[in-house]
Design a protein around this motif. Structure first.
Motif, PDB file in Angstrom:
ATOM      1  N   HIS A 160       0.774  34.950 -30.148  1.00  0.00           N
ATOM      2  CA  HIS A 160       0.299  35.320 -31.482  1.00  0.00           C
ATOM      3  C   HIS A 160       1.398  35.108 -32.517  1.00  0.00           C
ATOM      4  O   HIS A 160       1.143  34.574 -33.606  1.00  0.00           O
ATOM      5  N   ALA A 161       2.614  35.510 -32.187  1.00  0.00           N
ATOM      6  CA  ALA A 161       3.734  35.351 -33.119  1.00  0.00           C
ATOM      7  C   ALA A 161       4.036  33.877 -33.363  1.00  0.00           C
ATOM      8  O   ALA A 161       4.334  33.462 -34.498  1.00  0.00           O
ATOM      9  N   TYR A 162       3.954  33.069 -32.311  1.00  0.00           N
ATOM     10  CA  TYR A 162       4.227  31.635 -32.446  1.00  0.00           C
ATOM     11  C   TYR A 162       3.260  30.994 -33.435  1.00  0.00           C
ATOM     12  O   TYR A 162       3.664  30.258 -34.346  1.00  0.00           O
ATOM     13  N   PHE A 163       1.972  31.256 -33.284  1.00  0.00           N
ATOM     14  CA  PHE A 163       0.993  30.616 -34.157  1.00  0.00           C
ATOM     15  C   PHE A 163       1.065  31.170 -35.575  1.00  0.00           C
ATOM     16  O   PHE A 163       0.809  30.440 -36.545  1.00  0.00           O
ATOM     17  N   ALA A 164       1.422  32.436 -35.722  1.00  0.00           N
ATOM     18  CA  ALA A 164       1.555  33.005 -37.059  1.00  0.00           C
ATOM     19  C   ALA A 164       2.748  32.412 -37.801  1.00  0.00           C
ATOM     20  O   ALA A 164       2.674  32.111 -38.998  1.00  0.00           O
ATOM     21  N   GLN A 165       3.860  32.180 -37.081  1.00  0.00           N
ATOM     22  CA  GLN A 165       5.084  31.719 -37.722  1.00  0.00           C
ATOM     23  C   GLN A 165       5.163  30.197 -37.815  1.00  0.00           C
ATOM     24  O   GLN A 165       5.524  29.652 -38.848  1.00  0.00           O
ATOM     25  N   SER A 166       4.833  29.506 -36.702  1.00  0.00           N
ATOM     26  CA  SER A 166       5.041  28.064 -36.642  1.00  0.00           C
ATOM     27  C   SER A 166       3.832  27.267 -37.122  1.00  0.00           C
ATOM     28  O   SER A 166       3.981  26.278 -37.836  1.00  0.00           O
ATOM     29  N   GLU A 167       2.640  27.670 -36.733  1.00  0.00           N
ATOM     30  CA  GLU A 167       1.443  26.915 -37.072  1.00  0.00           C
ATOM     31  C   GLU A 167       0.661  27.532 -38.231  1.00  0.00           C
ATOM     32  O   GLU A 167      -0.156  26.863 -38.851  1.00  0.00           O
ATOM     33  N   GLN A 168       0.876  28.814 -38.478  1.00  0.00           N
ATOM     34  CA  GLN A 168       0.164  29.559 -39.523  1.00  0.00           C
ATOM     35  C   GLN A 168      -1.345  29.451 -39.341  1.00  0.00           C
ATOM     36  O   GLN A 168      -2.101  29.251 -40.296  1.00  0.00           O
ATOM     37  N   ILE A 169      -1.760  29.581 -38.091  1.00  0.00           N
ATOM     38  CA  ILE A 169      -3.174  29.578 -37.738  1.00  0.00           C
ATOM     39  C   ILE A 169      -3.498  30.927 -37.109  1.00  0.00           C
ATOM     40  O   ILE A 169      -2.893  31.288 -36.087  1.00  0.00           O
ATOM     41  N   PRO A 170      -4.419  31.701 -37.672  1.00  0.00           N
ATOM     42  CA  PRO A 170      -4.806  32.957 -37.028  1.00  0.00           C
ATOM     43  C   PRO A 170      -5.319  32.685 -35.619  1.00  0.00           C
ATOM     44  O   PRO A 170      -6.247  31.890 -35.424  1.00  0.00           O
ATOM     45  N   THR A 171      -4.718  33.328 -34.636  1.00  0.00           N
ATOM     46  CA  THR A 171      -4.997  33.029 -33.224  1.00  0.00           C
ATOM     47  C   THR A 171      -5.018  34.316 -32.425  1.00  0.00           C
ATOM     48  O   THR A 171      -4.214  35.220 -32.668  1.00  0.00           O
ATOM     49  N   ARG A 172      -5.919  34.395 -31.458  1.00  0.00           N
ATOM     50  CA  ARG A 172      -5.910  35.479 -30.492  1.00  0.00           C
ATOM     51  C   ARG A 172      -6.017  34.898 -29.089  1.00  0.00           C
ATOM     52  O   ARG A 172      -6.792  33.974 -28.833  1.00  0.00           O
ATOM     53  N   VAL A 173      -5.222  35.478 -28.180  1.00  0.00           N
ATOM     54  CA  VAL A 173      -5.165  35.025 -26.788  1.00  0.00           C
ATOM     55  C   VAL A 173      -5.343  36.225 -25.872  1.00  0.00           C
ATOM     56  O   VAL A 173      -4.810  37.306 -26.138  1.00  0.00           O
ATOM     57  N   ARG A 174      -6.099  36.042 -24.809  1.00  0.00           N
ATOM     58  CA  ARG A 174      -6.184  37.020 -23.727  1.00  0.00           C
ATOM     59  C   ARG A 174      -5.879  36.308 -22.430  1.00  0.00           C
ATOM     60  O   ARG A 174      -6.399  35.221 -22.160  1.00  0.00           O
ATOM     61  N   LEU A 175      -5.018  36.907 -21.607  1.00  0.00           N
ATOM     62  CA  LEU A 175      -4.620  36.332 -20.325  1.00  0.00           C
ATOM     63  C   LEU A 175      -4.806  37.357 -19.218  1.00  0.00           C
ATOM     64  O   LEU A 175      -4.623  38.558 -19.438  1.00  0.00           O
ATOM     65  N   ALA A 176      -5.140  36.887 -18.023  1.00  0.00           N
ATOM     66  CA  ALA A 176      -5.277  37.783 -16.871  1.00  0.00           C
ATOM     67  C   ALA A 176      -4.914  37.025 -15.605  1.00  0.00           C
ATOM     68  O   ALA A 176      -5.250  35.849 -15.449  1.00  0.00           O
ATOM     69  N   VAL A 177      -4.211  37.710 -14.702  1.00  0.00           N
ATOM     70  CA  VAL A 177      -3.817  37.140 -13.408  1.00  0.00           C
ATOM     71  C   VAL A 177      -3.997  38.207 -12.345  1.00  0.00           C
ATOM     72  O   VAL A 177      -3.702  39.384 -12.583  1.00  0.00           O
ATOM     73  N   ALA A 178      -4.477  37.805 -11.182  1.00  0.00           N
ATOM     74  CA  ALA A 178      -4.638  38.768 -10.094  1.00  0.00           C
ATOM     75  C   ALA A 178      -4.613  38.043  -8.760  1.00  0.00           C
ATOM     76  O   ALA A 178      -4.947  36.859  -8.661  1.00  0.00           O
TER      77      ALA A 178
END
Length: 337
Positions: A160-178
């Protein structure tokens, strides 16, 4: 690129090791869903990492697939962390159109201690440092690299921080591992790794709609404080829907990517595009390793020689390449270690 608009319920089961692009025009968002099964399990199994390291690397692989699969040219997307934590480095290399490889560097004793004490969280394992995302378009093109601090944050938060600072594109990510128990007919049950993720980005035609809040100004006087404004309603809705996604929904082999998207966006209408595959496949070759060794001097070749041979192990796939020093270009007649 072909697309399908859901007019009825999509199929329940979906394919593993795939990336599913999608768009919700009513909300001006586009995104991708990744499902990883055998490919991720093969990557993690060959290294026999401690469970917390496998889980962390699995998240990095899922995130890299979400980002790398967006490339529209022949090239590579590389995610790499360098930190002062027990897991000092993660490297995930995605080569278009579908090849993924990954490895981790870590302090085994420190990881085992933290695990035994119940402290092996993502934040604790990574510590402080940075995460770099590199786009490599080949030898004839410049590389593009974005760097964001890793300072007590999860990989989702760093994305989220990368896209806000570098790309300036509002972005949301969800990740899961099991790690899940699998049962094949006629075979004993075994544990296998799975991962999933979803990424959604707000991409309206009007740039004014994607304005984001400035960074906090600290103790700046009132005139220097940033302007307050509300997020776009469409983005608030899309972001809120993605934040409801549970880990089980991302890794459940009985829930297809299409059905997950239908659950989230059926009221708005969601289009899915041609599915992209992901495969566990390293880029190392004997010719490439030979070319690397031919760059070393005679003295360096002598230093690398043990018991009359040179052995090079790929850190990604664990393939071992054996060489007779005399076969190398700069060999000078000594094979002493």
């Amino acid at each position: 690129m072909t697309d399908t608009t859901f007019a009825s319920r999509p199929p329940q089961e979906g394919a593993d090791d795939t990336v599913q692009p999608f768009a919700v025009s009513a909300l001006d968002v586009r995104g991708r869903v990744v499902r990883l099964g055998p490919a991720l399990d093969a990557i993690l199994d060959r290294h026999a990492y401690p469970k917390p390291v496998s889980q962390l690397l699995g998240e990095a692989v899922a995130l890299t697939c979400l980002l790398g699969s967006s490339l529209k040219f022949d090239g590579r997307f590389i995610l790499q962390t360098r930190t002062d934590g027990p897991v000092s480095m993660l490297v995930v290399d995605y080569q278009t159109p579908d090849r993924i490889r990954a490895c981790a560097t870590f302090d085994r004793a420190a990881v085992e201690t933290m695990t035994a004490e119940g402290r092996a969280s993502t934040v604790a394992l990574l510590g402080r440092g940075h995460l770099a995302m590199t786009v490599d378009q080949g030898a004839e093109m410049n590389r593009y690299q974005g760097v964001v601090a890793l300072d007590g944050a999860t990989l989702e938060e760093v994305a989220h921080a990368y896209f806000a600072q570098s790309e300036q594109i509002p972005t949301r990510v969800r990740l899961a591992v099991a790690e899940m128990l699998t049962r094949e007919p006629g075979q004993p049950p075994r544990h296998a790794w799975r991962a999933g993720g979803i990424l959604v980005q707000f991409l309206p035609e009007s740039q004014d709609r994607i304005r984001q809040r400035d960074l906090a100004p600290g103790d700046a006087p009132e005139p220097g404080r940033p302007e307050e404004f509300s997020d776009d309603d469409a983005w608030v809705e899309a972001r809120s829907l993605v934040e409801t996604v549970e880990d089980l929904e991302l890794i459940d082999p009985a829930l297809s990517s299409e059905r997950l998207l239908f659950r989230l966006f059926h009221e708005r209408g969601v289009r899915v595009f041609e599915t992209q595959t992901v495969q566990d496949r390293c880029r190392c070759t004997r010719d490439a390793v030979t070319g690397m060794l031919d760059q070393f001097s005679a003295e360096e070749i002598a230093d690398m020689t043990v018991d009359g041979a040179i052995v090079v192990t790929c850190e990604f796939c664990n393939t071992r390449y054996h060489y007779d020093p005399a076969s190398l270009k700069n060999y000078a007649g000594t094979a002493e270690a």
